[in-house]
Design a protein around this motif. Structure first.
Motif, short mmCIF file in Angstrom:
data_model
loop_
_atom_site.label_atom_id
_atom_site.label_comp_id
_atom_site.label_asym_id
_atom_site.label_seq_id
_atom_site.Cartn_x
_atom_site.Cartn_y
_atom_site.Cartn_z
N LEU A 66 -5.85 -63.62 66.28
CA LEU A 66 -5.13 -62.66 67.12
C LEU A 66 -4.16 -63.39 68.05
CD1 LEU A 66 -8.11 -60.36 68.14
CD2 LEU A 66 -6.47 -60.01 66.28
N ALA B 259 -10.56 -65.21 69.67
CA ALA B 259 -9.34 -64.62 69.10
C ALA B 259 -8.49 -65.69 68.43
CB ALA B 259 -8.54 -63.91 70.19
N ASP C 139 -0.64 -59.33 72.58
CA ASP C 139 -1.40 -58.23 73.17
C ASP C 139 -2.76 -58.05 72.51
OD1 ASP C 139 0.69 -57.72 74.90
OD2 ASP C 139 1.51 -56.05 73.73
N ALA C 140 -2.85 -58.25 71.22
CA ALA C 140 -4.13 -58.11 70.52
C ALA C 140 -5.13 -59.14 71.03
CB ALA C 140 -3.94 -58.24 69.02
N ARG C 141 -4.67 -60.33 71.30
CA ARG C 141 -5.53 -61.40 71.84
C ARG C 141 -6.02 -61.02 73.23
NH1 ARG C 141 -4.43 -66.20 75.05
NH2 ARG C 141 -5.75 -67.94 74.42
N GLU D 59 -6.19 -58.02 74.54
CA GLU D 59 -7.05 -56.84 74.44
C GLU D 59 -8.45 -57.24 73.98
OE1 GLU D 59 -8.41 -53.21 75.03
OE2 GLU D 59 -6.40 -53.86 75.59
N PHE D 60 -8.54 -58.15 73.02
CA PHE D 60 -9.85 -58.60 72.57
C PHE D 60 -10.60 -59.29 73.71
CE2 PHE D 60 -12.82 -61.66 70.70
CZ PHE D 60 -13.62 -60.77 69.99
#
Length: 108
Positions: free
Chosen positions: A44, A38, A47-49, A51-52
């Motif tokens: 990322l 990420a 939260d996106a990091r 989640e990945f």
């Protein structure tokens, strides 16, 4: 006979402990791998990091071995226009497994 039974039970306990340690270390490695990918390839954050990283952990449950994680990560990096060789990815996975195993062992 009791001594043999005791040794057999001790070996079973050790095998179960080793399997649990490997499972935990592999899951932690995959989370750290997801965070690294990420950061380095997907850009990322937040939260996106996170989640990945969870998606990378979940990808490992598709089939035994690391190939499912490798395929998932390679596809995500490629779709994002990044370049990551399988050799570099597997090398990073090995590095992170050593780190994760040490962290899990230190907690025990």
């Amino acid at each position: 006979m009791s001594g043999f039974d005791d040794r057999e039970k001790a070996q079973e306990n050790k095998s179960a402990h080793d399997a649990e340690l490997l499972f935990k270390a592999t899951a932690r490695r995959n989370r750290m791998l997801g965070e690294w990918v990420a950061d380095e390839f997907l850009g990322l954050t937040g939260d996106a990091r996170a989640e990945f990283a969870k998606e990378v952990v979940a990808a490992d449950f598709d089939r035994p071995g690391d190939s499912d994680v490798v395929e998932f990560v390679m596809a995500k990096v490629s779709a994002a226009g990044g370049e990551l060789s399988e050799a570099r990815l597997r090398h990073k996975m090995n590095e992170l497994l050593v780190v994760a195993t040490a962290q899990i062992s230190a907690q025990s």
